[in-house]
Structure formats: C-alpha cells, structure tokens
Design an enzyme around this catalytic site. Sequence first.
Site, PDB file in Angstrom:
ATOM      1  N   LEU A 168       0.875  -1.172   0.000  1.00 38.16           N
ATOM      2  CA  LEU A 168       0.000   0.000   0.000  1.00 38.16           C
ATOM      3  C   LEU A 168       0.903   1.211   0.000  1.00 38.16           C
ATOM      4  O   LEU A 168       1.841   1.291   0.778  1.00 38.16           O
ATOM      5  CB  LEU A 168      -0.880  -0.029   1.262  1.00 38.16           C
ATOM      6  CG  LEU A 168      -2.166   0.774   1.240  1.00 38.16           C
ATOM      7  CD1 LEU A 168      -3.067   0.281   0.152  1.00 38.16           C
ATOM      8  CD2 LEU A 168      -2.855   0.634   2.571  1.00 38.16           C
ATOM      9  N   ASP A 169       0.625   2.164  -0.875  1.00 41.88           N
ATOM     10  CA  ASP A 169       1.432   3.379  -1.019  1.00 41.88           C
ATOM     11  C   ASP A 169       1.457   4.234   0.230  1.00 41.88           C
ATOM     12  O   ASP A 169       0.632   4.082   1.105  1.00 41.88           O
ATOM     13  CB  ASP A 169       0.793   4.247  -2.104  1.00 41.88           C
ATOM     14  CG  ASP A 169       1.615   4.194  -3.366  1.00 41.88           C
ATOM     15  OD1 ASP A 169       1.181   4.795  -4.345  1.00 41.88           O
ATOM     16  OD2 ASP A 169       2.671   3.542  -3.339  1.00 41.88           O
TER      17      ASP A 169
END
Lengths: 260, 434
Positions: free
Chosen positions: A59-60
């Site tokens: 997840l960024d």
Amino acid sequence: LNAAPERAPRQRVRFLPAPAPGGGGAVELLPTRVPVLADHPLVRGPRFRKLKIGVGHRLDVKASGVFVLGIGHGNKLLTDLYNCHLTKVYTVGGLFGKATDDFSDTGNLVEKTTFDHITREKLERILAVIQGTNQKALLMYSNIDMKTQEAYELAVKGLIRPMGKSPPIITAVRCLQFALPEFQLEIHCLHETQQYLRKMVHEVGLELKSSAVCTQVRRIRDGVFTVDDALPRTQWNLQSIQEAIRNCQLKVETELEKTL
Amino acid sequence: RRGLGVAAGPPSTRQLREAEEAAPVFQYAGKAAKRKDRVFVWGFSYSGALGIPSFVRPDAGWKKPRRIQPTPYRLETEEKISSAACGYGFTLLASNTRDITKVWGMGLNKDSQLGFQRSRRDQTKGYEYVLEPSPIPLPLEKPQQTRVLQVSCGRAHSLVLTDSEGVFTMGNNSYGQCGRKVVEDEIYSGSHLIHQLKEFDSRVVQVVCGQDHSLFRTKKGTVYACGWGADGQTGLGHYNITSVPTKLHGDIAGVNIIQVSSYGDCCLAVSDEGDVFGWGNSEYLQLASVTETTQVNVPRHLPFNIGKVKEAACGGTGNVVLTEEGNVFVWGYGILGKGPNLIETAVPEMIPPSLFGWSDFSPDTRVAHVRCGLSQFAALTNKGELFVWGKNLRGCLGTGRKEDQYFPWRVTVPGEVVDVACGVDHMVSMVRSF
C-alpha cells in the site's frame, strides 16, 4: 503478550532420593513429579522477544485502507493468499481539470483544461470500454486454452482469472459519485499498484478530452478482508488483534481450500 | 542591498498556488462537441472489400501488402454512413444524404455487383476489383430528393432500397435474383444495367440478400422473393428459379412480418407477435424442429418456447434469435457459441448473458442486436460493445487472433458500436466516437 499467563512449566518424573519410611539411613528412590528447572521463567526469560510480522499486498504512502499483516506462523498463509490471486477493491477519488506529473493532486502542475462538457454518461461509457479491454486481458493472461469446453464454462461463471504473473488487470469499474469537478470510482483489480490506479484516473481524463488527477486511493477490500474486519489505529491492542485473527481464520481457510 | 544574486530556492506554497491559478486553461472539446460517426473495417483485404488501397497496393516500395486486417481499422468516408452491407468479397456503404452520391462500393466487381466503375486506363471497360469506396451511379429520377434507406449484398448481386423510388438491383442475374428476366449467356462483367423494382403491394421497408436469392419485406408485412430456389429459399412452393418478385404464402400469409433475414440458403422471418417462421435449406438442422426434410420451400412456423422474439439472423449453417428480454438463442450447425462441445442442435440453446458483459456490477447490460455472417455471429449490446464468435475465417472476427472463437468474445473498437455488417471473410461496423 509477555504479560499474558504462560504455560505451566513442563513436569517430568525424576527419581529423587528420599528418606525411606521406617529404618533410618537407607535411602529409597521415590518417583516424584518435579518441575523442569529449564522452564522456570527466571531462567528462560520473557517468552516473546521479537515477533515475525509479514506484509500482504503493498500500500502506497499516499493511499490508505485495508492492509493485511501476518504474524508468526501466519506468514505461510500469506504466500498462499498471494497465490489465490483474489481481487482487491479500491475507492478512487478524482478531480477534473488538472494534470500533474505524478497523477495526484500534490504533484507539479502540467496542464489545466476545461471540463464542463463531461457528463456522467460519457464517464460511464469510458468505464465500460476500460472494463471491456481489461476483460480481454483477463482471458488472455489466464493461460487457459480458449478452445476447451471448461474454458467456456469458467467464462460463463466469470471465474477465469490469471493464476500467475500478469500486468495489472481491472475486473470491474463503477462510478459511485459524480459532481463536477469531482468524481469517485470503485475499482476491482488484480496485480495492480496504487500508482497504476492514479495513472488510470489520468487516462480517463484524457479519454474525456480533458484531464484528471487522483485525490484519494483507499483500499476497501483485499481478498477476504474488508474494512469491517480491519482494525483502526485506536484498536491496535492485543485483545482486538486476537479477536480479529479468530474472526478471519475461518474465512481465510475456506478461501484457500476453494482455490487451491 | 537587495539580494539580486540570491538563488530562488524551492517555491513556497503560496507561490505554487499563485502559479497554478495563473496557468493557462486549455480547451480540447467544447460543451457542444458532437460525437463523430466513424466506420471500422477488418478481415480479408486482398479482394478490396475493406476499402483501403494501401493494403493491396502499398504506397511505398518497401511496404508489404496486408492480406488480413486482424483488428478494426478506421476507414475514412466523406459522408456519414447510415447503412452498410457485406457480400461475398465486396462491401456497400450507403449514406442517408440528399447529395447525388449516396452509395459507395468496394471489393469484387466481376459481376457488376458494384455497378459500372469506369476504368481510368480504358474508358470502355470497368474495374474488376475496386480498392477504394467508389460512388455507384444510381439511375434516380429525383437524385436530390430520394434518400437511400438500406443496402444489402449477396454472393454476386446487391440491392439498394430507396424511400420513394423502389429497389435498385445490380449484379449477377443468372438465377433471376435481380428481379428481371434471365438472359441466356449474359455477360455481367462491365455491365451498366441497374434494374429498378417498383411493383409491390406497398412500400418496401427492408431488403435482404441470400446467397443467390433476394427477399423484400413491405410495409404491410408481406414478403416477396425472387432468385434461385433449389433449396426452397424463395419459399414459393417450388424449387425453380423465380425472376420476378413474388409474394410468399404458407404460414406467413396474413401475418404482419416485422423482420426478415437471410445470408446463405436458409431464411427466417419474425412477426410482430414474436413468432419465428423459416424456410429454405435445412441440411444443418435449421428447420429440423418442424420437418425432417432437408429443403423447405414454403414458410413454416417454428414452434419455439423461448419467449417473444425481437430479431433473427441467419447464417450459412447456424441461426440466432434475440428475444424481448435480451436473451440470445442459437441453433443449427457449426461453432454456435456454447463451447467446442456444442456443434449442432435443432432446438435453440440460450447463450448465458454473463458472456455478453452482464454481471452484478452492470445488471442492465443486454444484447440489443444480433447479426450473422456466413459462419460467424455478432451481437451488439446496449452499452455499445461488440461480441463476435464463430469461425475466424481470414481474421474476419476482428479479435486479433487467428483461432476460431467458441464463445462470445469482445472486439475492442474505439467507440460505441452502433451497427455491424458481417460478410464471409470481413466485417464492417459503424461506430460513434466517445
């Protein structure tokens, strides 16, 4: 975790010398249960010194949402879950009228365009085309011979999925909200990165003869884990973690059995 | 002193915001931007049927001629094309305009199915292969008022339907399919003859070409036929050729027919109440639900319990119908679209709607039209997507792959597909841009 009540120390049978009843001097061996000294807490120290935590799909920094972690022996389940190739669901928020270099609203501005000609129908048409091309990619990368009857049956049920490495594929897109200049999409995808979703928003803007940037990427579902199962920051304590693990265990097992 | 030699440093938030607001705004499409209509073609190109001359005769010496165009390719046209039809190696495009040129043709012209295309090298002879969409000169009485409604192509003949001047036929007439008397040893190549048909009981609203026969549907709901009848495809009760359009009776006498379809030697008609009638060739079990014979020369009602039928399409060996609910039923022989195991069936089988893009996400996706080529099927959904399946003869399916397609597969077209015409080895689609 370390404060939790521990297992009772192991017991073993040892033959200890004890004074024999009656007659002084003679020593008899009596079997008694004696705790093993090696198991004594003061000898052994705290049970857990470090925990192995593994991570599911990435997840960024700029994205938010469900993030799957595995603890200890659960890490083995993580690789199995990855091989299941389940879809992930994101809500992506976008803004028309701007184009930036990294496709999000915090980047350097590249271009500004008008967007008053965009209507919800045009957007839904573009989304239908995106779904169509990705559907073709889905069938192509699943490496199933198209000429077989089972390929036809899987296609009818919609179960054809790439079971190996593949470029990002979007299985379904839907427009949730549309209020110029903002809009929100729900995207179901496989093997993607959040930057790819932002690029997708930018390309939607280009197709509509305008430009768009992505304001929000939030993962609401990762395989079997949804936002309801996820623990917010306030609940990162032992009880809720254990409860969450217990709730999800059954779901994970059924999913793994179904796929593998 | 003012620090003129000082470097700029990273712009502050206020400077960024001001720069953003001062940036020029580009306008790519205005509020009243209209969607453009385009034509896409794909399939076998050596006959010239795709209308792109550079595929057959490349314009640069190092380029190789392209025999097959496997994916949709844009064809530039001067006018908006409202109707298209694919024959056996040639294509007709018609526009709804009032200009003098209303119909363009390309492809094979050995039987003058595209009219007379005067050759530039020799003014007396005509072209045998037309590589570019060339206007077809129609002998209209009022060329600036009549509009062309529809075109249709068969094996070596074509029909043009106008709104006030009847039907024009051209091409091969060895079986009377052009509606005029058969002339012995007539040479069709380079012929200027275009026949006009006007004697019907009411205005003709649909023309359909089979392989060597023609069907006309009038406003009153009657069907006329002429041409070859050895398989009973004229439906007139005999197996001879007919050179004058004659009214059909049988089970469709008195029934208001709203659609007729044919491409090979079998014909289907749909009535306004949703019943299906068939006649013609039944060697591939197309009409086996009513009869065991292989040729049916009188229209027979096909008693299927599949609901009210909206549209029907006939292929060479297989047939497809679309019901009011949006379900697609196929029967006949060949690749029918339900996997490699279903090769032939006499009873219609439904193709699951999930193969056409129906899902929990888009429950209102349904098939809007069905079309047939010789051994291919095409379905258009209400979302503007095109699905094809069948034998991939010389890349005619447009999927980009060479293999046959056993279940409906999406064709990627950059636009919303409005209509599609299927031929033997090529297809033409009319698309609106986004």
